[in-house]
Scaffold this motif. Structure first.
Motif, mmCIF file in Angstrom:
data_model
loop_
_atom_site.group_PDB
_atom_site.id
_atom_site.type_symbol
_atom_site.label_atom_id
_atom_site.label_comp_id
_atom_site.label_asym_id
_atom_site.label_seq_id
_atom_site.Cartn_x
_atom_site.Cartn_y
_atom_site.Cartn_z
ATOM 1 N N GLU A 25 0.848 -1.185 0.000
ATOM 2 C CA GLU A 25 0.000 0.000 0.000
ATOM 3 C C GLU A 25 0.884 1.235 0.000
ATOM 4 O O GLU A 25 1.863 1.317 0.751
ATOM 5 N N LEU A 26 0.532 2.200 -0.852
ATOM 6 C CA LEU A 26 1.274 3.451 -0.969
ATOM 7 C C LEU A 26 0.351 4.610 -0.628
ATOM 8 O O LEU A 26 -0.847 4.576 -0.928
ATOM 9 N N GLU A 27 0.906 5.637 -0.001
ATOM 10 C CA GLU A 27 0.169 6.853 0.315
ATOM 11 C C GLU A 27 0.802 8.016 -0.433
ATOM 12 O O GLU A 27 2.023 8.070 -0.571
ATOM 13 N N ILE A 28 -0.026 8.941 -0.900
ATOM 14 C CA ILE A 28 0.478 10.129 -1.576
ATOM 15 C C ILE A 28 0.188 11.320 -0.682
ATOM 16 O O ILE A 28 -0.947 11.498 -0.229
ATOM 17 N N GLN A 29 1.220 12.123 -0.391
ATOM 18 C CA GLN A 29 1.039 13.325 0.411
ATOM 19 C C GLN A 29 1.589 14.515 -0.351
ATOM 20 O O GLN A 29 2.681 14.448 -0.912
ATOM 21 N N GLY A 30 0.828 15.579 -0.376
ATOM 22 C CA GLY A 30 1.239 16.801 -1.055
ATOM 23 C C GLY A 30 0.038 17.481 -1.675
ATOM 24 O O GLY A 30 -0.898 16.817 -2.116
ATOM 25 N N VAL A 31 0.054 18.800 -1.718
ATOM 26 C CA VAL A 31 -1.059 19.560 -2.272
ATOM 27 C C VAL A 31 -1.125 19.317 -3.774
ATOM 28 O O VAL A 31 -0.152 19.513 -4.500
ATOM 29 N N GLY A 32 -2.271 18.844 -4.251
ATOM 30 C CA GLY A 32 -2.459 18.597 -5.677
ATOM 31 C C GLY A 32 -1.927 17.260 -6.149
ATOM 32 O O GLY A 32 -2.055 16.929 -7.322
ATOM 33 N N ARG A 57 6.831 4.567 -6.501
ATOM 34 C CA ARG A 57 7.386 5.450 -5.468
ATOM 35 C C ARG A 57 8.539 6.280 -6.017
ATOM 36 O O ARG A 57 8.769 7.407 -5.591
ATOM 37 N N GLU A 58 9.261 5.740 -6.981
ATOM 38 C CA GLU A 58 10.437 6.411 -7.552
ATOM 39 C C GLU A 58 10.086 7.747 -8.219
ATOM 40 O O GLU A 58 10.931 8.632 -8.305
ATOM 41 N N TRP A 59 8.843 7.894 -8.679
ATOM 42 C CA TRP A 59 8.456 9.137 -9.346
ATOM 43 C C TRP A 59 8.525 10.333 -8.418
ATOM 44 O O TRP A 59 8.831 11.441 -8.842
ATOM 45 N N ARG A 60 8.182 10.166 -7.149
ATOM 46 C CA ARG A 60 8.271 11.249 -6.171
ATOM 47 C C ARG A 60 8.537 10.646 -4.798
ATOM 48 O O ARG A 60 7.608 10.345 -4.055
ATOM 49 N N LYS A 61 9.815 10.453 -4.466
ATOM 50 C CA LYS A 61 10.146 9.943 -3.141
ATOM 51 C C LYS A 61 9.795 10.989 -2.095
ATOM 52 O O LYS A 61 9.850 12.189 -2.379
ATOM 53 N N PRO A 62 9.444 10.569 -0.881
ATOM 54 C CA PRO A 62 9.108 11.550 0.151
ATOM 55 C C PRO A 62 10.331 12.388 0.511
ATOM 56 O O PRO A 62 11.412 11.845 0.717
ATOM 57 N N GLU A 63 10.142 13.699 0.556
ATOM 58 C CA GLU A 63 11.275 14.560 0.877
ATOM 59 C C GLU A 63 11.237 14.928 2.360
ATOM 60 O O GLU A 63 10.168 14.936 2.972
ATOM 61 N N PRO A 64 12.386 15.208 2.978
ATOM 62 C CA PRO A 64 12.462 15.329 4.431
ATOM 63 C C PRO A 64 11.980 16.658 5.012
ATOM 64 O O PRO A 64 11.789 16.754 6.210
ATOM 65 N N LYS A 67 9.112 18.843 3.916
ATOM 66 C CA LYS A 67 7.657 18.958 4.037
ATOM 67 C C LYS A 67 6.970 17.598 4.086
ATOM 68 O O LYS A 67 5.792 17.505 4.382
ATOM 69 N N GLY A 68 7.677 16.528 3.733
ATOM 70 C CA GLY A 68 7.103 15.182 3.753
ATOM 71 C C GLY A 68 6.267 14.866 2.530
ATOM 72 O O GLY A 68 5.537 13.881 2.521
ATOM 73 N N LYS A 69 6.375 15.703 1.482
ATOM 74 C CA LYS A 69 5.587 15.479 0.277
ATOM 75 C C LYS A 69 6.175 14.332 -0.537
ATOM 76 O O LYS A 69 7.381 14.143 -0.569
ATOM 77 N N GLY A 70 5.311 13.575 -1.205
ATOM 78 C CA GLY A 70 5.769 12.502 -2.071
ATOM 79 C C GLY A 70 4.950 11.238 -1.897
ATOM 80 O O GLY A 70 3.907 11.234 -1.249
ATOM 81 N N ILE A 71 5.439 10.156 -2.505
ATOM 82 C CA ILE A 71 4.769 8.853 -2.415
ATOM 83 C C ILE A 71 5.549 8.000 -1.425
ATOM 84 O O ILE A 71 6.750 7.794 -1.587
ATOM 85 N N ARG A 72 4.855 7.498 -0.409
ATOM 86 C CA ARG A 72 5.512 6.671 0.607
ATOM 87 C C ARG A 72 4.727 5.383 0.811
ATOM 88 O O ARG A 72 3.554 5.303 0.471
ATOM 89 N N TYR A 73 5.414 4.380 1.353
ATOM 90 C CA TYR A 73 4.734 3.156 1.736
ATOM 91 C C TYR A 73 3.867 3.455 2.953
ATOM 92 O O TYR A 73 4.208 4.306 3.776
ATOM 93 N N LYS A 74 2.760 2.752 3.087
ATOM 94 C CA LYS A 74 1.882 2.965 4.237
ATOM 95 C C LYS A 74 2.628 2.567 5.511
ATOM 96 O O LYS A 74 3.193 1.483 5.602
ATOM 97 N N GLY A 75 2.645 3.462 6.474
ATOM 98 C CA GLY A 75 3.335 3.201 7.735
ATOM 99 C C GLY A 75 4.808 3.553 7.714
ATOM 100 O O GLY A 75 5.496 3.416 8.726
ATOM 101 N N GLU A 76 5.335 4.021 6.582
ATOM 102 C CA GLU A 76 6.760 4.372 6.487
ATOM 103 C C GLU A 76 7.023 5.665 7.253
ATOM 104 O O GLU A 76 6.270 6.632 7.149
ATOM 105 N N PHE A 77 8.092 5.690 8.027
ATOM 106 C CA PHE A 77 8.459 6.881 8.777
ATOM 107 C C PHE A 77 9.479 7.675 7.976
ATOM 108 O O PHE A 77 10.492 7.135 7.547
#
Length: 177
Positions: free
Chosen positions: A86-93, A149-156, A158-168
């Motif tokens: 499971e992947l989560e997407i975080q970021g405006v838009g 996930r490689e298209w937009r890794k989570p950045e440190p 703002k935390g925007k990007g695609i992350r695995y569910k539960g990934e810190f």
């Protein structure tokens, strides 16, 4: 001695395994999968379980012993339950949606990313910010999830990007004035 290799792989009801040479084929409710083991191990089906034994005492035989047993266990898990990431997407838009066999990702780039889903994997987007990758092959499911996930890794910052569910994501503090 391999602690993992010693344990036989139990076959649940509705799952059958057949061995021909070094190839194990497992059939279950979700399909059929096969694995070809190295020549350093012997694979047999005994008492509704698959047993892997090394053919010698060499280092390579002992290495292949545990790995081959784990591969067979993954075949059994794949044809009974399947694998899921499971992947989560975080970021405006930032959002995702399925269109046929293509995953459309809006990730803040000048264009939408079209990700073609390979055969053997099912990708769904139940919410615009959630992606679920499912299939019977653990390696393929993990690789497809990593490619998305490689298209937009989570950045440190703002935390925007695609992350695995539960990934810190270790967050950093921005620059100070």
């Amino acid at each position: 001695m391999s602690r993992i290799g010693k344990k036989p792989v139990e076959l649940p009801t509705g799952v059958s395994a057949s061995v021909s040479g070094q190839t194990v084929e497992v059939k279950g409710p979700k399909g059929s999968r096969s694995f070809t083991a190295a020549d350093d191990v012997t694979i047999s089906v005994e008492d509704n379980a698959v047993v892997v034994t090394p053919r010698g005492k060499s280092k390579r035989a002992r290495q292949q012993w545990g790995m081959s047993r784990t591969q067979v266990a993954n075949l059994v898990t794949g044809v009974t339950d399947g694998f899921k990431k499971e992947l989560e997407i975080q970021g405006v838009g930032y959002r995702a949606q399925m269109q046929g066999n293509t995953l459309k990702l809006a990730l803040g780039l000048s264009h939408d990313v079209n990700f073609d889903v390979p055969a053997g994997v099912t990708v769904t987007a139940p919410k615009p910010t959630e992606i679920i990758v499912e299939g019977t092959d653990q390696q393929l499911v993990g690789q497809v999830a990593a490619n998305i996930r490689e298209w937009r890794k989570p950045e440190p910052y703002k935390g925007k990007g695609i992350r695995y569910k539960g990934e810190f994501i270790f967050r950093k503090e921005g620059k100070k004035k």
